[in-house]
Design a protein around this motif. Structure first.
Motif, mmCIF file in Angstrom:
data_model
loop_
_atom_site.group_PDB
_atom_site.id
_atom_site.type_symbol
_atom_site.label_atom_id
_atom_site.label_comp_id
_atom_site.label_asym_id
_atom_site.label_seq_id
_atom_site.Cartn_x
_atom_site.Cartn_y
_atom_site.Cartn_z
ATOM 1 N N VAL A 138 39.810 36.440 39.341
ATOM 2 C CA VAL A 138 40.091 35.708 40.577
ATOM 3 C C VAL A 138 41.580 35.760 40.891
ATOM 4 O O VAL A 138 41.983 36.011 42.039
ATOM 5 C CB VAL A 138 39.606 34.240 40.476
ATOM 6 N N ALA A 139 42.419 35.543 39.882
ATOM 7 C CA ALA A 139 43.862 35.562 40.089
ATOM 8 C C ALA A 139 44.336 36.943 40.554
ATOM 9 O O ALA A 139 45.198 37.049 41.429
ATOM 10 C CB ALA A 139 44.582 35.156 38.804
ATOM 11 N N GLN A 140 43.773 38.005 39.985
ATOM 12 C CA GLN A 140 44.151 39.358 40.392
ATOM 13 C C GLN A 140 43.769 39.626 41.852
ATOM 14 O O GLN A 140 44.532 40.236 42.595
ATOM 15 C CB GLN A 140 43.486 40.393 39.479
ATOM 16 N N LYS A 141 42.596 39.158 42.254
ATOM 17 C CA LYS A 141 42.171 39.332 43.649
ATOM 18 C C LYS A 141 43.093 38.569 44.595
ATOM 19 O O LYS A 141 43.472 39.076 45.651
ATOM 20 C CB LYS A 141 40.729 38.863 43.835
ATOM 21 N N GLU A 142 43.472 37.355 44.214
ATOM 22 C CA GLU A 142 44.341 36.541 45.061
ATOM 23 C C GLU A 142 45.743 37.142 45.169
ATOM 24 O O GLU A 142 46.343 37.139 46.243
ATOM 25 C CB GLU A 142 44.415 35.099 44.554
ATOM 26 N N ILE A 143 46.264 37.662 44.069
ATOM 27 C CA ILE A 143 47.605 38.247 44.110
ATOM 28 C C ILE A 143 47.594 39.516 44.957
ATOM 29 O O ILE A 143 48.541 39.796 45.695
ATOM 30 C CB ILE A 143 48.186 38.490 42.687
ATOM 31 N N ALA A 144 46.500 40.291 44.895
ATOM 32 C CA ALA A 144 46.383 41.486 45.739
ATOM 33 C C ALA A 144 46.331 41.092 47.217
ATOM 34 O O ALA A 144 46.972 41.731 48.064
ATOM 35 C CB ALA A 144 45.152 42.280 45.348
ATOM 36 N N ALA A 145 45.589 40.029 47.524
ATOM 37 C CA ALA A 145 45.511 39.547 48.903
ATOM 38 C C ALA A 145 46.864 39.016 49.369
ATOM 39 O O ALA A 145 47.257 39.212 50.525
ATOM 40 C CB ALA A 145 44.435 38.471 49.026
ATOM 41 N N ALA A 146 47.604 38.358 48.474
ATOM 42 C CA ALA A 146 48.933 37.852 48.814
ATOM 43 C C ALA A 146 49.882 39.007 49.126
ATOM 44 O O ALA A 146 50.641 38.955 50.102
ATOM 45 C CB ALA A 146 49.488 37.001 47.671
ATOM 46 N N GLN A 147 49.842 40.059 48.319
ATOM 47 C CA GLN A 147 50.702 41.218 48.551
ATOM 48 C C GLN A 147 50.361 41.888 49.885
ATOM 49 O O GLN A 147 51.256 42.269 50.645
ATOM 50 C CB GLN A 147 50.566 42.217 47.404
ATOM 51 N N ASP A 148 49.079 42.020 50.173
ATOM 52 C CA ASP A 148 48.648 42.619 51.435
ATOM 53 C C ASP A 148 49.130 41.791 52.621
ATOM 54 O O ASP A 148 49.633 42.330 53.604
ATOM 55 C CB ASP A 148 47.121 42.751 51.448
ATOM 56 N N SER A 149 48.998 40.479 52.512
ATOM 57 C CA SER A 149 49.456 39.593 53.582
ATOM 58 C C SER A 149 50.960 39.690 53.773
ATOM 59 O O SER A 149 51.454 39.701 54.902
ATOM 60 C CB SER A 149 49.068 38.146 53.282
ATOM 61 N N LEU A 150 51.694 39.774 52.670
ATOM 62 C CA LEU A 150 53.151 39.892 52.738
ATOM 63 C C LEU A 150 53.539 41.178 53.460
ATOM 64 O O LEU A 150 54.410 41.172 54.330
ATOM 65 C CB LEU A 150 53.756 39.861 51.333
ATOM 66 N N ALA A 195 49.252 31.055 50.940
ATOM 67 C CA ALA A 195 47.975 30.455 50.537
ATOM 68 C C ALA A 195 47.351 31.234 49.386
ATOM 69 O O ALA A 195 46.876 30.646 48.409
ATOM 70 C CB ALA A 195 47.021 30.405 51.733
ATOM 71 N N HIS A 196 47.350 32.577 49.474
ATOM 72 C CA HIS A 196 46.774 33.401 48.403
ATOM 73 C C HIS A 196 47.604 33.284 47.117
ATOM 74 O O HIS A 196 47.045 33.214 46.020
ATOM 75 C CB HIS A 196 46.687 34.863 48.830
ATOM 76 N N LEU A 197 48.914 33.248 47.279
ATOM 77 C CA LEU A 197 49.780 33.115 46.105
ATOM 78 C C LEU A 197 49.539 31.779 45.413
ATOM 79 O O LEU A 197 49.477 31.702 44.175
ATOM 80 C CB LEU A 197 51.245 33.257 46.507
ATOM 81 N N ASN A 198 49.356 30.734 46.198
ATOM 82 C CA ASN A 198 49.073 29.411 45.644
ATOM 83 C C ASN A 198 47.762 29.419 44.857
ATOM 84 O O ASN A 198 47.682 28.867 43.754
ATOM 85 C CB ASN A 198 49.027 28.380 46.775
ATOM 86 N N LYS A 199 46.732 30.068 45.407
ATOM 87 C CA LYS A 199 45.451 30.157 44.707
ATOM 88 C C LYS A 199 45.588 30.951 43.405
ATOM 89 O O LYS A 199 44.993 30.597 42.386
ATOM 90 C CB LYS A 199 44.398 30.801 45.606
ATOM 91 N N ALA A 200 46.373 32.017 43.453
ATOM 92 C CA ALA A 200 46.580 32.821 42.238
ATOM 93 C C ALA A 200 47.310 32.012 41.174
ATOM 94 O O ALA A 200 46.964 32.070 39.998
ATOM 95 C CB ALA A 200 47.377 34.084 42.587
ATOM 96 N N MET A 201 48.306 31.240 41.589
ATOM 97 C CA MET A 201 49.059 30.400 40.634
ATOM 98 C C MET A 201 48.131 29.378 39.997
ATOM 99 O O MET A 201 48.209 29.125 38.799
ATOM 100 C CB MET A 201 50.221 29.699 41.344
ATOM 101 N N HIS A 202 47.274 28.756 40.807
ATOM 102 C CA HIS A 202 46.346 27.771 40.265
ATOM 103 C C HIS A 202 45.364 28.412 39.280
ATOM 104 O O HIS A 202 44.978 27.800 38.293
ATOM 105 C CB HIS A 202 45.590 27.067 41.382
ATOM 106 N N ALA A 203 44.968 29.634 39.556
ATOM 107 C CA ALA A 203 44.034 30.329 38.668
ATOM 108 C C ALA A 203 44.688 30.628 37.320
ATOM 109 O O ALA A 203 44.021 30.634 36.292
ATOM 110 C CB ALA A 203 43.546 31.621 39.311
ATOM 111 N N THR A 204 46.010 30.842 37.305
ATOM 112 C CA THR A 204 46.697 31.134 36.044
ATOM 113 C C THR A 204 46.829 29.899 35.164
ATOM 114 O O THR A 204 47.009 30.015 33.960
ATOM 115 C CB THR A 204 48.110 31.724 36.280
ATOM 116 N N MET A 205 46.746 28.724 35.773
ATOM 117 C CA MET A 205 46.899 27.484 35.010
ATOM 118 C C MET A 205 45.670 27.160 34.187
ATOM 119 O O MET A 205 45.737 26.368 33.255
ATOM 120 C CB MET A 205 47.222 26.334 35.952
#
Length: 108
Positions: A74-86, A96-106
């Motif tokens: 899940v975190a990998q998918k969110e970070i990929a989406a964050a990079q695409d959005s950036l 928003a995607h970066l925040n979800k990825a950070m939460h998934a790492t916790m």
């Protein structure tokens, strides 16, 4: 049939009260509409503040150190989406995607 003066005065006062209530109600509705219009814009600005190369890098490092499993996926998918959005200039979506990825790492 003629109206009684006291009744017409009471009727006029009641209509005036109803007019005041409607005016106040319309004012409250207008304030609520402005608040709802401004809130998403402010949220996007706050989320965009977290979308930076440094934050992406930190999150990617945290994801690499995660144990394999659903959370890491899940975190990998969110970070990929964050990079695409950036890359597409969508800073609010990136945040928003970066925040979800950070939460998934916790973890949970």
């Amino acid at each position: 049939m003629s109206q009684i003066p006291a009744m017409s005065l009471a009727l006029a006062q009641e209509q005036e009260k109803e007019g005041n209530v409607m005016t106040k109600l319309l004012g409250v509705i207008a304030i609520a509409a402005v608040a709802f219009a401004v809130t998403p814009a402010q949220a996007a600005k706050r989320a965009a503040g977290g979308c930076s190369s440094a934050n992406l890098e930190k999150t990617e490092t945290a994801i690499e150190n995660m144990a394999d499993g659903d959370g890491k996926f899940v975190a990998q998918k969110e970070i990929a989406a964050a990079q695409d959005s950036l890359l597409n200039g969508k800073m609010g979506a990136c945040g928003a995607h970066l925040n979800k990825a950070m939460h998934a790492t916790m973890g949970k």
